[in-house]
Design a protein around this motif. Structure first.
Motif, short mmCIF file in Angstrom:
data_model
loop_
_atom_site.label_atom_id
_atom_site.label_comp_id
_atom_site.label_asym_id
_atom_site.label_seq_id
_atom_site.Cartn_x
_atom_site.Cartn_y
_atom_site.Cartn_z
N GLU A 120 0.84 -1.21 0.00
CA GLU A 120 0.00 0.00 0.00
C GLU A 120 0.87 1.25 0.00
O GLU A 120 0.44 2.30 -0.44
CB GLU A 120 -0.92 0.01 1.23
N GLY A 121 2.07 1.15 0.56
CA GLY A 121 2.98 2.29 0.60
C GLY A 121 4.26 1.91 1.33
O GLY A 121 4.33 0.87 1.98
N PHE A 122 5.28 2.75 1.20
CA PHE A 122 6.54 2.48 1.88
C PHE A 122 7.28 3.78 2.11
O PHE A 122 7.01 4.79 1.46
CB PHE A 122 7.42 1.50 1.08
N ASN A 123 8.19 3.74 3.06
CA ASN A 123 9.12 4.84 3.31
C ASN A 123 10.53 4.28 3.35
O ASN A 123 10.75 3.22 3.95
CB ASN A 123 8.84 5.52 4.66
N ASP A 124 11.45 4.96 2.73
CA ASP A 124 12.86 4.59 2.79
C ASP A 124 13.42 5.17 4.08
O ASP A 124 13.51 6.38 4.24
CB ASP A 124 13.59 5.14 1.57
N LEU A 125 13.78 4.30 5.03
CA LEU A 125 14.30 4.75 6.32
C LEU A 125 15.81 4.96 6.29
O LEU A 125 16.40 5.36 7.27
CB LEU A 125 13.93 3.74 7.41
N ASN A 127 19.83 3.48 4.81
CA ASN A 127 20.69 2.31 4.99
C ASN A 127 20.05 1.01 4.51
O ASN A 127 20.25 -0.04 5.09
CB ASN A 127 21.13 2.17 6.45
N GLY A 128 19.24 1.11 3.46
CA GLY A 128 18.61 -0.10 2.90
C GLY A 128 17.44 -0.63 3.70
O GLY A 128 16.95 -1.73 3.43
N LEU A 129 16.94 0.13 4.68
CA LEU A 129 15.80 -0.29 5.51
C LEU A 129 14.54 0.43 5.04
O LEU A 129 14.57 1.64 4.78
CB LEU A 129 16.07 0.04 6.98
N PHE A 130 13.44 -0.33 4.92
CA PHE A 130 12.17 0.23 4.47
C PHE A 130 11.07 -0.05 5.48
O PHE A 130 11.04 -1.12 6.09
CB PHE A 130 11.76 -0.38 3.12
N SER A 131 10.19 0.91 5.63
CA SER A 131 8.95 0.75 6.40
C SER A 131 7.86 0.55 5.36
O SER A 131 7.59 1.43 4.56
CB SER A 131 8.68 2.01 7.24
N VAL A 132 7.23 -0.64 5.38
CA VAL A 132 6.28 -1.01 4.33
C VAL A 132 4.91 -1.27 4.95
O VAL A 132 4.80 -1.97 5.96
CB VAL A 132 6.75 -2.28 3.58
N THR A 133 3.85 -0.71 4.35
CA THR A 133 2.48 -1.02 4.73
C THR A 133 1.95 -2.00 3.70
O THR A 133 1.95 -1.73 2.50
CB THR A 133 1.60 0.25 4.75
N LEU A 134 1.52 -3.17 4.20
CA LEU A 134 1.02 -4.24 3.33
C LEU A 134 -0.45 -4.52 3.67
O LEU A 134 -0.83 -4.50 4.84
CB LEU A 134 1.83 -5.51 3.54
N LYS A 135 -1.23 -4.82 2.63
CA LYS A 135 -2.63 -5.17 2.82
C LYS A 135 -2.80 -6.67 2.58
O LYS A 135 -2.41 -7.18 1.53
CB LYS A 135 -3.52 -4.39 1.87
N TYR A 136 -3.35 -7.36 3.59
CA TYR A 136 -3.65 -8.79 3.50
C TYR A 136 -5.15 -8.97 3.65
O TYR A 136 -5.86 -8.03 4.04
CB TYR A 136 -2.93 -9.56 4.61
N LYS A 137 -5.65 -10.16 3.40
CA LYS A 137 -7.07 -10.45 3.59
C LYS A 137 -7.50 -10.16 5.02
O LYS A 137 -8.60 -9.70 5.26
CB LYS A 137 -7.37 -11.91 3.24
N SER A 138 -6.61 -10.42 5.98
CA SER A 138 -6.94 -10.23 7.39
C SER A 138 -6.75 -8.79 7.87
O SER A 138 -7.07 -8.48 9.01
CB SER A 138 -6.08 -11.16 8.25
N GLY A 139 -6.22 -7.93 7.04
CA GLY A 139 -6.05 -6.53 7.43
C GLY A 139 -4.69 -5.99 7.01
O GLY A 139 -3.95 -6.61 6.26
N PHE A 140 -4.37 -4.82 7.53
CA PHE A 140 -3.14 -4.13 7.19
C PHE A 140 -2.03 -4.49 8.18
O PHE A 140 -2.28 -4.62 9.37
CB PHE A 140 -3.36 -2.62 7.19
N LYS A 141 -0.81 -4.62 7.66
CA LYS A 141 0.36 -4.94 8.47
C LYS A 141 1.47 -3.94 8.17
O LYS A 141 1.55 -3.39 7.08
CB LYS A 141 0.88 -6.35 8.16
N HIS A 142 2.34 -3.76 9.15
CA HIS A 142 3.51 -2.90 9.00
C HIS A 142 4.73 -3.80 9.08
O HIS A 142 4.85 -4.62 9.99
CB HIS A 142 3.54 -1.85 10.12
N CYS A 143 5.64 -3.65 8.13
CA CYS A 143 6.85 -4.47 8.09
C CYS A 143 8.05 -3.56 7.88
O CYS A 143 8.05 -2.74 6.96
CB CYS A 143 6.75 -5.47 6.94
N GLU A 144 9.04 -3.67 8.76
CA GLU A 144 10.32 -2.99 8.56
C GLU A 144 11.29 -4.04 8.08
O GLU A 144 11.53 -5.03 8.77
CB GLU A 144 10.81 -2.32 9.84
N VAL A 145 11.84 -3.82 6.88
CA VAL A 145 12.61 -4.87 6.22
C VAL A 145 13.74 -4.25 5.40
O VAL A 145 13.62 -3.13 4.92
CB VAL A 145 11.67 -5.72 5.33
N THR A 146 14.83 -5.00 5.27
CA THR A 146 15.93 -4.56 4.42
C THR A 146 15.81 -5.24 3.06
O THR A 146 15.10 -6.24 2.92
CB THR A 146 17.30 -4.94 5.02
#
Length: 157
Positions: A120-125, A127-146
């Protein structure tokens, strides 16, 4: 006679928490309150723009704290508040749209037992780290991932 209070407490604590539905007319004000809480200030120092309805039916409200720090509030199609992202919105040009790699998104999906989430969206934090908003059937999740597929945080929104 045994006290009833422990049973009542258990019933209250075990009730599921429902996400708050916000009407479109109240979304900018709700966003202002959430941003004030996030920035640790009063809503009077938060300025929000107009409500924007996206092509998928979801909503966004952009704003600034103290005229300098930009943020965006997001809402699902149903009006459910899904989160606040600090930072400027990403430009739509292809050159500037670099974001989390497919391997990074797949690493986030592993927490959902392989269910594929929609970004749904992301922010570049940085050093290769991203804050990502993901939409799943069960709802929205936040994932911080490299981009090397290391997940630092995965949580409900």
């Amino acid at each position: 006679m045994k006290p009833i209070i422990p049973f009542i407490t258990l019933a209250v604590l075990s009730s599921p928490v429902l996400a708050e539905q916000v009407t479109p007319g109240n979304m900018p004000a709700y966003c202002r309150g959430m941003a004030a809480s996030d920035f640790g200030t009063k809503p009077t120092y938060i300025k929000t723009g107009k409500l924007k309805k996206n092509k998928d039916g979801s909503y966004t409200v952009s704003g600034t704290y103290d005229g300098k720090d930009p943020f965006t509030c997001t809402y699902a199609k149903s009006g459910e508040y899904t989160g606040l992202t600090r930072g400027a919105a990403k430009p739509s040009s292809k050159a500037a749209a670099s974001g989390p790699s497919n391997a990074a998104i797949n690493a986030c999906n592993m927490f959902m037992k392989g269910e594929k989430g929609h970004v749904e969206g992301f922010n570049d934090l940085g050093n290769g780290l991203f804050s990502v908003t993901l939409k799943y059937k069960s709802g929205f999740k936040h994932c911080e991932v490299t981009n090397e597929a290391r997940v630092d945080k995965f949580e409900d929104l």
